[in-house]
Design a protein around this motif. Structure first.
Motif, PDB file in Angstrom:
ATOM      1  N   GLU A 291       4.285  -9.303  -5.805  1.00  8.56           N
ATOM      2  CA  GLU A 291       5.200  -8.154  -5.917  1.00  8.56           C
ATOM      3  C   GLU A 291       5.919  -7.841  -7.395  1.00  8.56           C
ATOM      4  N   ARG A 294       2.372  -5.488 -12.018  1.00  7.02           N
ATOM      5  CA  ARG A 294       2.652  -3.972 -12.044  1.00  7.02           C
ATOM      6  C   ARG A 294       1.209  -3.462 -12.295  1.00  7.02           C
ATOM      7  N   ASN A 313      -4.379  -2.956   3.868  1.00  6.96           N
ATOM      8  CA  ASN A 313      -3.067  -1.924   4.165  1.00  6.96           C
ATOM      9  C   ASN A 313      -2.271  -2.629   4.968  1.00  6.96           C
ATOM     10  N   THR A 314      -1.103  -2.795   4.576  1.00  5.87           N
ATOM     11  CA  THR A 314       0.013  -3.229   5.420  1.00  5.87           C
ATOM     12  C   THR A 314       1.047  -2.073   6.014  1.00  5.87           C
ATOM     13  N   ALA A 316       3.105  -0.221   4.586  1.00  2.97           N
ATOM     14  CA  ALA A 316       4.111   0.200   3.706  1.00  2.97           C
ATOM     15  C   ALA A 316       3.663   0.096   2.310  1.00  2.97           C
ATOM     16  N   TYR A 317       2.717  -0.981   2.217  1.00  2.62           N
ATOM     17  CA  TYR A 317       2.182  -1.072   0.826  1.00  2.62           C
ATOM     18  C   TYR A 317       0.704  -1.486   0.669  1.00  2.62           C
ATOM     19  N   TRP A 318      -0.043  -1.757  -0.414  1.00  2.00           N
ATOM     20  CA  TRP A 318      -1.231  -2.272  -0.291  1.00  2.00           C
ATOM     21  C   TRP A 318      -1.144  -3.746  -0.945  1.00  2.00           C
ATOM     22  N   ARG A 332       0.991  -6.577  -5.075  1.00  6.01           N
ATOM     23  CA  ARG A 332       1.485  -5.618  -4.042  1.00  6.01           C
ATOM     24  C   ARG A 332       1.653  -4.285  -4.591  1.00  6.01           C
ATOM     25  N   VAL A 333       1.035  -3.578  -4.093  1.00  7.02           N
ATOM     26  CA  VAL A 333       0.796  -2.228  -4.938  1.00  7.02           C
ATOM     27  C   VAL A 333       1.342  -1.264  -4.093  1.00  7.02           C
ATOM     28  N   PRO A 334       2.430  -0.115  -4.627  1.00 10.29           N
ATOM     29  CA  PRO A 334       2.649   0.886  -3.569  1.00 10.29           C
ATOM     30  C   PRO A 334       1.840   1.755  -3.365  1.00 10.29           C
ATOM     31  N   GLU A 335       1.982   2.385  -2.253  1.00  6.85           N
ATOM     32  CA  GLU A 335       0.902   3.311  -1.347  1.00  6.85           C
ATOM     33  C   GLU A 335       0.682   4.534  -2.439  1.00  6.85           C
ATOM     34  N   SER A 336       1.621   4.909  -3.349  1.00  3.10           N
ATOM     35  CA  SER A 336       1.734   6.004  -4.014  1.00  3.10           C
ATOM     36  C   SER A 336       0.581   5.970  -5.128  1.00  3.10           C
TER      37      SER A 336
END
Length: 364
Positions: A291, A294, A313-314, A316-318, A332-336
């Motif tokens: 997490e 970056r 794919n969880t 909420a995030y990857w 842990r990568v944000p979906e954005s």
């Protein structure tokens, strides 16, 4: 309530006639203290000695070496009954010939308590455990979680219970009921201030139940601390990887000048970090949690290019597995951020999120 202390506890299941050098020890040189009224978990992988430790505390097993102290009194030679310690096992233990009320009342009646006290204590414990509506039902009509509450209740109903030991108590509980049962256990512990030790191999159960978690590996104490300490300041790479989902990324590296050299890349480090590790050695393991890694699409200062290998794919995030030749890292990568297999991302490792280990021990 009680303070429980293990002093230099070791135990071998080998016969006494075995030569010392041939004995295998289930637990070795344990020094652990659980404070009065505390909420604790004993956590470790299967076969690490957790149940052996619990049985030593309760008196079902006498250790090969060491002492067990309850409120500073040596109880090593005492029977389980004299220790006043209740134990709840993996599988609920109920007396099918009795209704719920009589199951809960059984320890008090064994002590010869007046029926007025029996009724008062059983009613009190039944309310705490949400069993008041089932008091006159046979246990056969209850689910596994309710039966496990009865097992717990028999330990709580006695005023003189010093501590309650829970040996993987949610093993046979329906997954849908596990969360509510765990919350109930925590609520009961907080309200009654009973010393509780919860044994499990499940980190989620341990971290959400206990204020302090003791981690054991191969029969030895590795670290004891709060869930926050175990997550942010693991004492060893094992704890870093064992705690967290996914576990901490652990990478071998070597200190050269002002850089950490890895197999396929290097990272520059700041003066403060360099000054703190310069005299501890040259070979390290870097640990960073997924997490805190970056990921970006463009290169930046002190970033390292990695290729996307696996994408999970969880919702909420990857959870992304990256590769750089032989090096694999999870993030842990944000979906954005757009993530596709084979894509190149540039990873940054913030210094304030880095753990460094030398000779299997945390140095920073």
């Amino acid at each position: 309530m009680a303070r429980i202390k293990l002093e230099n506890i070791s135990h071998s299941y080998s016969p006494d006639s075995f030569p010392e050098e041939k004995k295998e020890y289930a637990v070795s040189n344990l020094d652990i203290c659980w404070e009065d009224g505390s909420s604790n978990a004993l956590l470790g992988p299967s076969g690490c000695g957790k149940t052996t430790i619990l049985n030593i505390i309760s008196g079902l097993l006498r250790p090969s070496r060491g002492r067990i102290l309850v409120d500073d009194q040596d109880v090593t030679g005492h029977s389980p009954r004299r220790r006043r310690i209740a134990q709840v096992f993996q599988f609920p233990v109920v007396y099918d010939s009795m209704n719920v009320f009589d199951n809960l009342a059984f320890p008090l009646r064994n002590q010869g308590q007046p029926e007025q006290i029996v009724r008062s204590k059983v009613t009190e414990v039944a309310e705490v455990l949400d069993l008041q509506d089932y008091l006159y039902n046979p246990p056969a009509k209850l689910n596994a979680a309710e039966k496990q509450k009865i097992s717990l209740g028999r330990g709580l109903v006695r005023e003189d219970t010093a501590a309650v030991l829970l040996d993987e108590p949610l093993t046979v509980i329906d997954p849908k009921l596990k969360g509510s049962m765990r919350r109930k256990l925590k609520e009961v512990q907080k309200n009654l201030r009973k010393t509780m030790i919860y044994v499990t191999h499940d980190q989620h159960e341990a971290l959400t139940f206990a204020d302090e978690v003791t981690i054991v590996k191969d029969g030895r104490l590795v670290q004891k601390g709060s869930p926050e300490e175990l997550h942010s300041q693991p004492a060893t790479p094992f704890i870093g990887y064992f705690i967290g989902s996914p576990g901490m990324n652990i990478l071998d590296c070597t200190l050269k000048a002002n850089k950490l050299e890895f197999k396929n890349f290097s990272l520059s480090i700041g003066r403060e970090l360099l000054s703190r590790i310069r005299n501890t050695g040259t070979s390290f393991q870097l640990g960073i949690r997924p997490e805190f890694v970056r990921a970006g699409l463009s290169p930046g200062e002190n970033t390292v290019p990695f290729e996307v290998s696996v994408v999970e794919n969880t919702g909420a995030y990857w959870i992304v597995t990256y590769v750089n030749q032989e090096t694999r890292i999870k993030a842990r990568v944000p979906e954005s951020i757009k993530v596709e297999k084979g894509q190149r991302h540039h990873l940054f490792f913030p210094e304030d999120r880095i753990n460094l280990f030398h000779n299997e021990q945390r140095v920073i």
